[in-house]
Design a protein around this motif. Structure first.
Motif: not given
Length: 702
Positions: A617, A619, A644, A653, A655, A657, A680, A682
């Motif tokens: 995941a 960001s 977003t 931001r 987001k 996967e 970012f 993770r």
């Protein structure tokens, strides 16, 4: 110059302070190329600590650069030097401006009580400067803005001032302005009788109004509006309080080459910046986790000091740069060393907790690489402590009678993995020693020994950081390493029901081995783990050997199935034992383990097993105008974008996967794509099927 023992030559003695009130700890922050190091040199020359400008180039180094060319090109470490001005000791802490060395910046912010934010009059304020300003804000650091390089042909002080106010806020106002063209020196907006520079009168009015607005004396505004003159001493006192609170940021223009503005800057530092007692101490706890209250910047209080930097000197050994928050450090005294990074931030910090007793070795005040011997360092001061064998960057030094620990500053998460292996057999042992020492020095370096891929992975902040680490291994610790392709730990699972037959029958004289079992394998939902079911009837497999079959299946699951020599761990399956055969004499626990493993291998026919890849995941924090470019890049990385969101003024931001295999170089690629403005985080999310094209490549390289 400094000789091989670290003793200084050709410079004045180290300044000392009798009380914390006579100390100022100032960190210099700014983007690369802003002139921080040159400014430090100019301040030291002005205070008589260096004989003349240009000494850095001649060897009297102030900032601690490594011998390598890479470190000569970049200031990549916290460096400290001291001067005395009007009876006040000023510790100047130079920090790097590159994003790769954010951990060093945060260490410098922890060691200081106030900051000089340095920008160049000829440079554009980009997102790097804004990010550094936000770091100062997160640390609640009082600061002034220093505009350097006034003598540059493209210098534009008014334009840079306006850019700083736009980027940093309207609390940024000039305290001085450059004198008229062709003249020298600065004009103080609070003290000058007249302001011959165009627009300076308006700036003076804005400055006075801002100080009055921030004042705790509510009557000042009424008196000012009524036309009553305000005593400059009153304004200066209110200015000091506003700067200490972080509600006002004065701007001082300087020219390091000519010395213009350096004296005014030193006056602001010594009279307008807060002393250590005015800046809050970090959170302090007992090792049990109970907060320790009642501490202050008192030389007679309990000892609380923190290691903000660790280096290894070829002649002096390990040297710890220490900020003393409370109490007094004395040479040859016993201390307690506490490191509780994992206790505060969890295992993700990558640093195990430790508590040991130690003894202060050599004590000195730092002047770049030079060591100026000292006998004591009081609360509020910064010193170098030699030969602390247990202390690492971020550790707390306290008294043996009352062990304490400071909550460490948050260390940035390194996001660039670099896999290495020793070049020769003789490098293996040296590599372990070198990595252990580098980990003690650099809190932003995480060393992983991956138990699945069997690789040594250095998690770094970026390419420059990894270059520094590899260079240190090669030149400081004489370790030759090769960088190799990073392997991502995949998983295997069954994609359909399958049957397997396992047979382990051997008879070569003496006691034989006999075990036969038949199993059925079913895929389970992701994250279900492993289930073993016994459906044997009639006792064809004796009860005592059923756990042996399960043990053999588990062992084969750990080894994997997709290649002749194994593969990746198998997950999320149910194995059912449905039939088998045993021998009254030759069957054994080991035989049924081997038969169970063979049955699982037999069930793994072509097409029955598929590879799973780990997803993280992610960001991503970026400026609004770069959202489209980042989304396009994520799409090319097989990402699943989740949404977003707005993340403050002008920032978004994203987001998503993303497969881990697509994130190996993302720290470098994102920085390039966003010109350093993007960052970012993770976190592992789950495993998902690997596409066939990628699975074929993984099978070839396993």
């Amino acid at each position: 110059m400094a000789d091989k023992t670290g003793t200084s030559r050709g410079t004045s003695a180290a300044p000392t302070a009798a009380t914390p009130a006579a100390i100022r700890n100032v960190v210099l922050v700014g983007p690369p190329g802003s002139g921080k190091t040159t400014l430090v040199e100019a301040m030291l020359v002005s205070a008589g600590m260096l004989p003349r400008a240009g000494c850095i180039a001649e060897g009297t180094t102030v900032c601690d650069y490594d011998e390598s060319e890479l470190r000569q090109q970049r200031s990549v470490a916290v460096a400290c030097a001291s001067l005395a001005h009007h009876g006040v000791k000023v510790n100047l802490i130079d920090t790097p401006g590159y994003a790769d060395f954010l951990g060093d910046l945060r260490a410098g912010l922890r060691a200081a009580d106030c900051a000089l934010f340095v920008i160049a009059a000829n440079d554009h304020l980009d997102d790097t400067a804004a990010a550094l300003w936000r770091e100062c804000g997160r640390a609640a650091m009082p600061r002034a803005v220093v505009v350097t390089k006034l003598d540059h042909p493209r210098a534009d002080f008014p334009g840079q001032l306006q850019a700083a106010r736009t980027a940093f806020g309207h609390e940024v106002l000039p305290l001085y302005v450059p004198g008229p063209a062709g003249g020298s020196g600065l004009i103080g907006l609070l003290t000058a009788d007249t302001c011959p520079v165009p627009g300076a009168e308006d700036q003076r009015s804005a400055l006075i109004e801002a100080i009055i607005e921030a004042s705790e004396d509510e009557s000042l505004l009424d008196r000012y509006l009524a036309g009553e003159p305000i005593d400059p001493a009153v304004l200066a006192a209110d200015l000091h309080r506003a700067v200490a609170r972080g509600s006002f940021f004065p701007v001082i223009p300087v020219c390091s080459n000519t010395g213009a503005g350096i004296g005014e800057l030193l006056n602001v530092v010594t009279t307008g910046f807060p002393a250590p007692a005015e800046h809050p101490l970090p959170e302090v706890y007992r090792p049990s986790g109970v907060a320790r209250s009642g501490l202050s910047c008192d030389p007679d209080g309990p000892l609380v000091a923190e290691v903000v930097r660790t280096t290894s000197d070829p002649y002096l050994g390990r040297i710890s740069l220490v900020r003393v928050f409370s109490g007094t450090i004395q040479q040859d005294s016993g201390i307690h060393v506490s490191g509780h990074c994992a206790g505060f931030f969890g295992d993700a910090a990558g640093r195990a907790d430790h508590d040991e007793d130690d003894r202060i070795g050599t004590l000195a005040f730092p002047f770049g690489r030079q060591q100026r011997p000292a006998t004591v360092a009081i609360a509020g001061d910064i010193c170098n402590v030699g030969r602390l064998s247990h202390a690492e960057t971020g550790d707390t030094l306290s008294g043996k009678d009352e062990p304490l620990v400071c909550k460490p500053w948050p260390t940035p998460h390194p996001l660039l993995p670099v896999a290495v292996m020793p070049h020769t057999k003789s490098d293996e042992e040296k590599l372990a020693v070198g990595l252990a020492r580098l980990a003690a020095e650099d809190a932003s370096l995480r060393i992983e020994r991956n138990p699945e891929t069997h690789q040594i992975v250095l998690w770094c902040m970026g390419e420059a950081h990894s270059g520094i680490v590899l260079d240190a291994l090669a030149h400081r610790y004489a370790v030759s390493v090769d960088t190799v392709a990073l392997r991502v730990a995949l998983r295997e699972t069954f994609c359909a029901t399958a049957k397997g037959h396992g047979r382990h029958v051997k008879q070569s004289g003496g006691h034989g081995q006999y075990a036969i079992c038949d199993i059925e394998v079913e895929p389970l939902a992701p994250g279900s783990g492993f289930e073993f079911v016994d459906r044997v009837v009639g006792g064809v497999v004796p009860r005592q050997f059923i756990p042996s079959v399960a043990k053999g299946v588990r062992a084969q699951m750990e080894r994997g199935l997709t290649t002749d020599t194994g593969g990746y761990p198998v997950v999320d399956i149910r194995v059912t034992l449905v039939d088998g055969k045993a021998h009254s004499v030759d069957s054994s626990d080991v035989a049924f383990q081997l038969a169970g493993a063979a049955a699982l291998r037999d069930a793994a026919a072509p097409g029955a097993v598929r590879l799973l890849e780990p997803l993280d995941a992610v960001s991503v924090l970026i400026p609004d105008d770069l959202v489209g470019a980042v989304l396009g890049d994520l799409s090319a990385r097989r990402a699943r974008v989740l949404g977003t969101d707005t993340a403050g003024t002008g920032r978004s931001r994203v987001k998503a996967e993303v497969p881990q295999i697509e994130l190996i170089r993302y720290a470098v690629d994102l920085r390039s794509l966003t010109h350093g403005a993007g960052s970012f985080t993770r976190e592992f999310a789950r495993y998902e099927p690997l596409p066939e094209s990628a699975a074929a490549h993984a099978a070839r390289t396993a």
